[in-house]
Scaffold this motif. Sequence first.
Motif, PDB file in Angstrom:
ATOM      1  N   HIS A 142      53.217  37.268 -16.640  1.00 16.26           N
ATOM      2  CA  HIS A 142      51.997  36.469 -16.501  1.00 16.26           C
ATOM      3  C   HIS A 142      50.959  37.027 -17.467  1.00 16.26           C
ATOM      4  O   HIS A 142      50.555  38.184 -17.352  1.00 16.26           O
ATOM      5  CB  HIS A 142      51.476  36.533 -15.062  1.00 16.26           C
ATOM      6  CG  HIS A 142      50.277  35.673 -14.824  1.00 16.26           C
ATOM      7  ND1 HIS A 142      49.385  35.914 -13.804  1.00 16.26           N
ATOM      8  CD2 HIS A 142      49.807  34.568 -15.474  1.00 16.26           C
ATOM      9  CE1 HIS A 142      48.423  34.998 -13.822  1.00 16.26           C
ATOM     10  NE2 HIS A 142      48.657  34.181 -14.826  1.00 16.26           N
ATOM     11  N   LYS A 167      53.126  31.650 -17.765  1.00 21.37           N
ATOM     12  CA  LYS A 167      53.915  32.159 -16.654  1.00 21.37           C
ATOM     13  C   LYS A 167      55.363  32.116 -17.112  1.00 21.37           C
ATOM     14  O   LYS A 167      55.953  31.035 -17.241  1.00 21.37           O
ATOM     15  CB  LYS A 167      53.680  31.330 -15.398  1.00 21.37           C
ATOM     16  CG  LYS A 167      52.244  31.454 -14.878  1.00 21.37           C
ATOM     17  CD  LYS A 167      52.055  30.804 -13.526  1.00 21.37           C
ATOM     18  CE  LYS A 167      50.643  31.057 -12.998  1.00 21.37           C
ATOM     19  NZ  LYS A 167      50.432  30.466 -11.654  1.00 21.37           N
ATOM     20  N   VAL A 200      54.494  27.117 -18.358  1.00 22.48           N
ATOM     21  CA  VAL A 200      55.274  27.668 -17.245  1.00 22.48           C
ATOM     22  C   VAL A 200      56.756  27.695 -17.615  1.00 22.48           C
ATOM     23  O   VAL A 200      57.201  27.013 -18.543  1.00 22.48           O
ATOM     24  CB  VAL A 200      55.049  26.859 -15.948  1.00 22.48           C
ATOM     25  CG1 VAL A 200      53.593  26.918 -15.521  1.00 22.48           C
ATOM     26  CG2 VAL A 200      55.514  25.412 -16.109  1.00 22.48           C
TER      27      VAL A 200
END
Length: 206
Positions: A142, A167, A200
């Motif tokens: 992260h 992420k 992500v």
Amino acid sequence: MPRLLSCSHATCHASSLGAARWRAVVLACAVVVGGAGAASVQAQASGAAGTPALSSPLPPGTHGQPAVAGSGAGYHSPNSPIAPLPVRSDVVPWSVLTDLTKKTTANAVLPVFNAQQQGMHQTVQRIQGFMVPMDAKPTQKHFLLTSVPLTCSFCIPGGPESMVEVKAKTPVRYSLEPVVVEGKFNVLPNDPYGLFYRLVEAVPVK
């Protein structure tokens, strides 16, 4: 969570903070509204002598405005020992991400994404940038990627349009050199932390 109008340079002296507090401070610094960001310190990045250097490349400032350290697209100091991002044809140019306007509400300044940015939502994209770690570890799952390097450990050199929250699916090794990651790209019209973009399920790319 209240948004911060700017990142106080006083946080630069908090070098003894633990990893959890450091993460909170970095995210707080990312909460930059209306392009107001960290106090200007000598940037760690360098382009051609005398030329503001932003990735991909980006002209000095957006919408005809001068480049300002700690705001907007960010400013890459020509005096820095760190080179700017190399030109790559397989990544999203920062000039695309930073080309937006903002609207003011009672509680925040929100991004107004253009058609190109909206079209990238929920698609797989590659982003190149400088890593801002969230943990004191050699690898990160992260972190933030920014268009120019940090001016100091707790100061973001540009506005929220100059960074992407990442992420990662697999850990990415921290480096002062540019990092490229690929994942599902999201635009954030009203993120509680004031961020504009998120990637992500990201994986590192050479």
